[in-house]
Enzyme design. Sequence first.
Site, PDB file in Angstrom:
ATOM      1  CB  CYS A   1      71.647  33.506 -14.859  1.00  0.00           C
ATOM      2  SG  CYS A   1      72.221  35.256 -15.145  1.00  0.00           S
TER       3      CYS A   1
ATOM      4  CD  GLU B   1      73.760  28.786 -10.050  1.00  0.00           C
ATOM      5  OE1 GLU B   1      72.439  28.741  -9.770  1.00  0.00           O
ATOM      6  OE2 GLU B   1      74.055  29.526 -10.745  1.00  0.00           O
TER       7      GLU B   1
ATOM      8  CG  HIS C   1      72.847  32.860 -10.375  1.00  0.00           C
ATOM      9  ND1 HIS C   1      73.419  32.070 -11.397  1.00  0.00           N
ATOM     10  CD2 HIS C   1      73.005  34.137 -10.855  1.00  0.00           C
ATOM     11  CE1 HIS C   1      73.945  32.875 -12.516  1.00  0.00           C
ATOM     12  NE2 HIS C   1      73.504  34.279 -12.215  1.00  0.00           N
TER      13      HIS C   1
END
Lengths: 262, 78
Positions: A96, A226, A224
């Site tokens: 991102c 994570e 994303h």
Amino acid sequence: MKNPRAAVMTMEGTNNEMEAYLSLIHAGANAEIVHIKKFENSEKKLGDYDLLFLPGGFSAGDYIRAGAIMAARIKAKLIRDIESFVDDGRLVMGPCNGFQILIELGLLPNTEGKWETEAALAQNISNRFEARTIYVKVNNNKCVFLKKFREGEILKLPIAHMEGRFITRDERVLNEILTRRMNVLSYVNREGKESGYPWNPNGSMMNIAGLCNEKGNVLGLMPHPERVFYKVTESDWTRNGTGEGMGYRFFLSAVEHMKEKF
Amino acid sequence: MPFLKITVTLKKSVEDAEGQSVVKALKLLGYENIKDVRTGKVYFIELENGSIEEGREFCSKLLSNPVINECKVELDGN
């Protein structure tokens, strides 16, 4: 065997640093969150790490353009260190806002090897902040972060961005990306077919969701991983069983590579 | 005191999603004559002293991405 060292570089406005830190720790790295200022004033040295993680969020409020201010700070003082870091085969990952910074810095796609800005992540074609789950297909698993995935595998990942429309400087850069198979992740529909909005959430050229450099050690992507390291952080975890989250293998691939190499 | 007026816009070749939203909104207000809208940002920068060349550096180092933006620098004041 010592655990590889990872730095999550933050500044005002970044977020997900804790998710990135915990994902790296739980994948077996020795991670720490480091403010950009500590690198700028040489309190910390990039050369002491094996992996650099540029987190998502809204660095410096995303004023001017998303990631522009953090990228300008890195360019002013740290870019040579990062270029050597990449040349040494150490790993860089930016989801991102991190991807926006990697593009601004010219670390991706870098088809000419001059570290110049060859692309941009412009405002979404929908003119909306797109925050939802999307599907991407793994086109090439030679990238260090994708080794634990099968080519053709479809992943379900979260996105949250206003500026994700991937555009290249010219046709030549786009052709180089496709020829060298650097477009490692593409937006697809549930059946794995490249499709338009809403499957391609931002209007990216050739549905490009993620890019890896030719050497395979720099990954930038709009989703994303994570945020979905654990099954319970996935949007449908109560319906779809147990196991690891979709982001787990990104970090495991990187950490296992570092353990073998460094 | 001199100041720089720096205008950053999207290149004509880049679709302006915000501009298209403004087109729709103006048409909804009844302005059927709207053909196109392009958006941009204007920075007014006060300087102790400085030159138009410095303004161009501001463009290349921070204010614009040459892949999608055009950056126009004007020097005004005295």
